[in-house]
Design a protein around this motif. Structure first.
Motif, PDB file in Angstrom:
ATOM      1  N   CYS A 113      45.089  45.080  32.735  1.00  0.00           N
ATOM      2  CA  CYS A 113      45.514  44.052  33.682  1.00  0.00           C
ATOM      3  C   CYS A 113      46.995  43.708  33.469  1.00  0.00           C
ATOM      4  O   CYS A 113      47.858  44.498  33.819  1.00  0.00           O
ATOM      5  CB  CYS A 113      44.601  42.826  33.598  1.00  0.00           C
ATOM      6  SG  CYS A 113      44.720  41.756  35.058  1.00  0.00           S
ATOM      7  N   THR A 135      40.052  38.842  43.074  1.00  0.00           N
ATOM      8  CA  THR A 135      39.302  37.957  42.173  1.00  0.00           C
ATOM      9  C   THR A 135      38.065  37.480  42.922  1.00  0.00           C
ATOM     10  O   THR A 135      37.938  37.659  44.139  1.00  0.00           O
ATOM     11  CB  THR A 135      40.122  36.722  41.744  1.00  0.00           C
ATOM     12  OG1 THR A 135      40.167  35.782  42.834  1.00  0.00           O
ATOM     13  CG2 THR A 135      41.537  37.103  41.347  1.00  0.00           C
ATOM     14  N   LEU A 141      35.235  36.378  37.991  1.00  0.00           N
ATOM     15  CA  LEU A 141      35.558  37.787  38.161  1.00  0.00           C
ATOM     16  C   LEU A 141      35.104  38.282  39.528  1.00  0.00           C
ATOM     17  O   LEU A 141      34.036  37.904  40.019  1.00  0.00           O
ATOM     18  CB  LEU A 141      34.879  38.627  37.079  1.00  0.00           C
ATOM     19  CG  LEU A 141      35.474  38.567  35.680  1.00  0.00           C
ATOM     20  CD1 LEU A 141      34.504  39.178  34.679  1.00  0.00           C
ATOM     21  CD2 LEU A 141      36.814  39.267  35.616  1.00  0.00           C
ATOM     22  N   THR A 166      37.158  42.739  38.103  1.00  0.00           N
ATOM     23  CA  THR A 166      38.576  42.555  38.389  1.00  0.00           C
ATOM     24  C   THR A 166      38.934  41.082  38.501  1.00  0.00           C
ATOM     25  O   THR A 166      38.144  40.265  38.974  1.00  0.00           O
ATOM     26  CB  THR A 166      38.951  43.302  39.692  1.00  0.00           C
ATOM     27  OG1 THR A 166      40.326  43.124  39.971  1.00  0.00           O
ATOM     28  CG2 THR A 166      38.128  42.806  40.861  1.00  0.00           C
ATOM     29  N   TYR A 167      40.152  40.757  38.039  1.00  0.00           N
ATOM     30  CA  TYR A 167      40.661  39.396  38.171  1.00  0.00           C
ATOM     31  C   TYR A 167      42.181  39.450  38.072  1.00  0.00           C
ATOM     32  O   TYR A 167      42.751  39.368  36.986  1.00  0.00           O
ATOM     33  CB  TYR A 167      40.103  38.484  37.072  1.00  0.00           C
ATOM     34  CG  TYR A 167      40.361  37.019  37.350  1.00  0.00           C
ATOM     35  CD1 TYR A 167      39.501  36.275  38.150  1.00  0.00           C
ATOM     36  CD2 TYR A 167      41.488  36.377  36.841  1.00  0.00           C
ATOM     37  CE1 TYR A 167      39.742  34.936  38.424  1.00  0.00           C
ATOM     38  CE2 TYR A 167      41.743  35.046  37.106  1.00  0.00           C
ATOM     39  CZ  TYR A 167      40.867  34.328  37.892  1.00  0.00           C
ATOM     40  OH  TYR A 167      41.117  32.995  38.174  1.00  0.00           O
ATOM     41  N   HIS A 168      42.841  39.646  39.221  1.00  0.00           N
ATOM     42  CA  HIS A 168      44.299  39.657  39.220  1.00  0.00           C
ATOM     43  C   HIS A 168      44.802  39.281  40.604  1.00  0.00           C
ATOM     44  O   HIS A 168      44.141  39.524  41.611  1.00  0.00           O
ATOM     45  CB  HIS A 168      44.848  41.026  38.796  1.00  0.00           C
ATOM     46  CG  HIS A 168      44.564  42.147  39.746  1.00  0.00           C
ATOM     47  ND1 HIS A 168      45.496  42.627  40.629  1.00  0.00           N
ATOM     48  CD2 HIS A 168      43.454  42.896  39.944  1.00  0.00           C
ATOM     49  CE1 HIS A 168      44.981  43.622  41.331  1.00  0.00           C
ATOM     50  NE2 HIS A 168      43.739  43.803  40.944  1.00  0.00           N
ATOM     51  N   HIS A 169      45.994  38.683  40.640  1.00  0.00           N
ATOM     52  CA  HIS A 169      46.620  38.365  41.918  1.00  0.00           C
ATOM     53  C   HIS A 169      47.997  39.008  42.026  1.00  0.00           C
ATOM     54  O   HIS A 169      48.721  38.775  42.990  1.00  0.00           O
ATOM     55  CB  HIS A 169      46.721  36.840  42.118  1.00  0.00           C
ATOM     56  CG  HIS A 169      47.891  36.205  41.420  1.00  0.00           C
ATOM     57  ND1 HIS A 169      48.963  35.669  42.094  1.00  0.00           N
ATOM     58  CD2 HIS A 169      48.167  36.059  40.096  1.00  0.00           C
ATOM     59  CE1 HIS A 169      49.846  35.185  41.223  1.00  0.00           C
ATOM     60  NE2 HIS A 169      49.390  35.416  40.012  1.00  0.00           N
ATOM     61  N   TRP A 206      42.049  46.531  36.139  1.00  0.00           N
ATOM     62  CA  TRP A 206      40.818  45.757  36.010  1.00  0.00           C
ATOM     63  C   TRP A 206      40.531  45.424  34.544  1.00  0.00           C
ATOM     64  O   TRP A 206      41.358  45.641  33.661  1.00  0.00           O
ATOM     65  CB  TRP A 206      39.653  46.516  36.654  1.00  0.00           C
ATOM     66  CG  TRP A 206      39.302  47.820  36.003  1.00  0.00           C
ATOM     67  CD1 TRP A 206      38.394  48.039  35.008  1.00  0.00           C
ATOM     68  CD2 TRP A 206      39.846  49.107  36.315  1.00  0.00           C
ATOM     69  NE1 TRP A 206      38.351  49.376  34.685  1.00  0.00           N
ATOM     70  CE2 TRP A 206      39.210  50.052  35.473  1.00  0.00           C
ATOM     71  CE3 TRP A 206      40.804  49.558  37.240  1.00  0.00           C
ATOM     72  CZ2 TRP A 206      39.509  51.404  35.521  1.00  0.00           C
ATOM     73  CZ3 TRP A 206      41.092  50.911  37.278  1.00  0.00           C
ATOM     74  CH2 TRP A 206      40.461  51.817  36.442  1.00  0.00           C
TER      75      TRP A 206
END
Length: 225
Positions: A113, A135, A141, A166-169, A206
């Motif tokens: 990530c 997200t 998640l 996945t957890y992203h911006h 991810w």
């Protein structure tokens, strides 16, 4: 054969446990558990002076740069988007130094990530500071499909499309020098990148530590053995 020693970078944040509340170098347990389940020994690497990064890397067999805060846009020459989080200056300094030392020495690197984004920035790339749909909400998640690019190192580890946590911006925009895209989300977002050949360097957007697929971490451990 001895198990390889894999260093994992840590957060540097306020934390609370028992009767204590104070600044802490911390790491979600899922990271060392993933290293251990993949055949490696895990060592936490809290932020330190960048000048000692080469000495630390010299004692490791492999390096994992963990997820966390947004990379400071000044690191890639961009103005700050209002949706970009606060700078984590100590982590940026330390982890960029570790990545540089690992690439110079030939120590295998896996960026997760934020770690993938830092790998890109370390090699002169830039980031897209905000995108939606990656997200499941604040503190939740998400999940989406990632498809490998045939002929890449990642495709040799994971040959089929998979659903990943996945957890992203933020995401990769312009690729750093020598890096190639090796997996994409269905919306075209770069979800993995790598350096072909040596040294072994791979980044995934991810969070493999939050799933049960060991193949990416096993690839790092095998390269580090």
């Amino acid at each position: 054969m001895p198990k390889p020693l894999i260093g994992v970078t840590t957060y540097l944040d306020p934390a609370k446990w028992g009767v204590w509340e104070m600044p802490a170098a911390l790491l979600p347990e899922a990271y060392p558990r993933l290293v251990q389940a993949s055949g490696g020994l895990a060592a936490m690497l809290p932020p330190d002076a960048p000048s000692v990064a080469a000495e630390v890397v010299a004692r490791l067999d492999g390096l994992v740069v963990a997820g966390g805060a947004d990379v400071d846009p000044s690191r890639y020459g961009a103005d700050r988007d209002p949706r970009t989080g606060p700078a984590a200056t100590a982590r940026d300094d330390w982890e960029l130094a570790l990545i540089g030392a690992a690439l110079e020495k030939g120590t295998p690197v896996l960026g997760i990530c934020r770690g993938m984004q830092l790998l890109n920035v370390a090699l002169g790339g830039t980031l897209l500071q905000h995108l939606d749909g990656h997200t499941g909400g604040v503190g939740v998640l998400g999940a989406h499909t990632v498809k490998p690019v045939p002929g890449t190192r990642y495709a040799s580890l994971v040959g089929e499309a998979t659903t990943v946590p996945t957890y992203h911006h933020q995401a990769v925009d312009r690729l750093g020098e020598g890096l190639v895209e090796c997996a994409h989300a269905e919306d075209g977002t770069v979800e993995a990148l790598e350096l072909p050949g040596a040294p072994w360097a791979l980044g995934v957007q991810w969070h493999p530590e939050m799933g049960d697929d060991l193949r990416v971490m096993r690839g790092l451990v095998a390269a580090s053995s």
